[in-house]
Design an enzyme around this catalytic site. Structure first.
Site, PDB file in Angstrom:
ATOM      1  N   PRO A  37       0.801  -1.226   0.000  1.00  0.00           N
ATOM      2  CA  PRO A  37       0.000   0.000   0.000  1.00  0.00           C
ATOM      3  C   PRO A  37       0.836   1.281   0.000  1.00  0.00           C
ATOM      4  O   PRO A  37       0.363   2.334  -0.424  1.00  0.00           O
ATOM      5  CB  PRO A  37      -0.818  -0.110   1.299  1.00  0.00           C
ATOM      6  N   GLU A  64       0.814  -8.369   8.347  1.00  0.00           N
ATOM      7  CA  GLU A  64       0.877  -6.941   8.635  1.00  0.00           C
ATOM      8  C   GLU A  64       1.814  -6.193   7.694  1.00  0.00           C
ATOM      9  O   GLU A  64       1.644  -5.007   7.446  1.00  0.00           O
ATOM     10  CB  GLU A  64       1.332  -6.727  10.088  1.00  0.00           C
ATOM     11  N   ARG A  80      -0.418  -7.683 -21.956  1.00  0.00           N
ATOM     12  CA  ARG A  80      -1.191  -7.289 -23.141  1.00  0.00           C
ATOM     13  C   ARG A  80      -0.436  -6.278 -24.003  1.00  0.00           C
ATOM     14  O   ARG A  80      -0.791  -6.068 -25.175  1.00  0.00           O
ATOM     15  CB  ARG A  80      -2.550  -6.731 -22.736  1.00  0.00           C
ATOM     16  N   ASP A 115      -5.594   2.882 -26.139  1.00  0.00           N
ATOM     17  CA  ASP A 115      -6.256   2.604 -24.870  1.00  0.00           C
ATOM     18  C   ASP A 115      -6.378   3.868 -24.039  1.00  0.00           C
ATOM     19  O   ASP A 115      -5.579   4.795 -24.156  1.00  0.00           O
ATOM     20  CB  ASP A 115      -5.450   1.577 -24.054  1.00  0.00           C
TER      21      ASP A 115
END
Length: 239
Positions: free
Chosen positions: A89, A116, A154, A169
């Protein structure tokens, strides 16, 4: 490209890597996948990979030894110097530009954590990139790795049916992609814009560019602001 995935839950990847574009990419030899349970590299007789944090606190922390040894083994086996990507994160927020950067590499190693967090020495001395796929917390890094692998693979040459597809895209140009239509031209009274049926390629190109600008301005003004800033500073937003 070679992709190694370090995880405690290798079974999570079987469906994703064995389906759709990711499966076809492997069949075309554009990429090879190797899913590794880093628990197998633990030197503990009980094969533990986590321990209590120094200083106290909630949760368990992944130990450095199994992950360091797993990465060392993969580097030696492939005789390569890969990008080692830590899913966490606190990492840099993932973008299409980052996917394009990773797609130029020959070898990627993804480290999927749980519990954690990681022993800080993994961050400081082992990985080349720390990546977060968004401002939210998942149970582990596996889903984030799947997202990144799909977005990178991709982009590899020959993977998609048309190599120009990724160029248009959303986010690749700095803007959101224009609307798409297909047959029938009239569905329940809802009609395809006439310009797309005109055969005039220049007018179609202009229509798509205008729609892309409008969609970005109305839905993602933050992207539009960045696009205009780069354009005004003579930075090509397409690169």
């Amino acid at each position: 490209m070679k992709i190694d995935i370090l995880t405690l839950f290798p079974e999570m990847f079987s469906g994703v890597l064995g389906s759709s574009i990711l499966k076809k990419a492997a069949e075309k030899k554009a990429v090879s996948y190797n899913v590794v349970n880093f628990r197998e590299f633990s030197d503990d007789k009980h094969k533990t990979v986590d321990d209590y944090p120094y200083g106290g606190g909630a949760g368990m922390v992944l130990k450095p030894q199994p992950i360091f040894d797993a990465v060392d083994y993969l580097k030696n086996e492939r005789n390569a110097n890969p990008r080692v990507i830590l899913l966490c994160p606190q990492g840099e927020k993932y973008t299409q530009k980052k996917a394009e950067e990773f797609a130029k590499e020959d070898h990627l190693i993804f480290i999927c954590g749980h519990y954690e967090g990681y022993d800080e020495r993994i961050r400081e001395h082992l990985v080349s990139d720390e990546i977060s796929i968004g401002d939210y917390v998942l149970t582990g890094g596996e889903l984030g790795a799947m997202v990144m692998i799909d977005s990178v693979v991709r982009l590899l040459p020959g993977v998609l049916g048309n190599d120009e597809s990724p160029i248009y895209d959303s986010f690749s140009s700095g803007l959101l992609e224009h609307p798409h239509y297909t047959r029938p031209a009239d569905f329940r009274g809802m009609k395809v814009p006439e310009v797309l049926l005109s055969g005039n390629h220049q007018k179609i190109k202009e229509w798509r560019e205008n729609e892309s600008l409008y969609r970005t301005k109305s839905r993602r003004p933050d992207l539009m602001e960045k696009y205009l800033l780069e354009k005004n500073n003579n930075i090509d937003p397409l690169n």
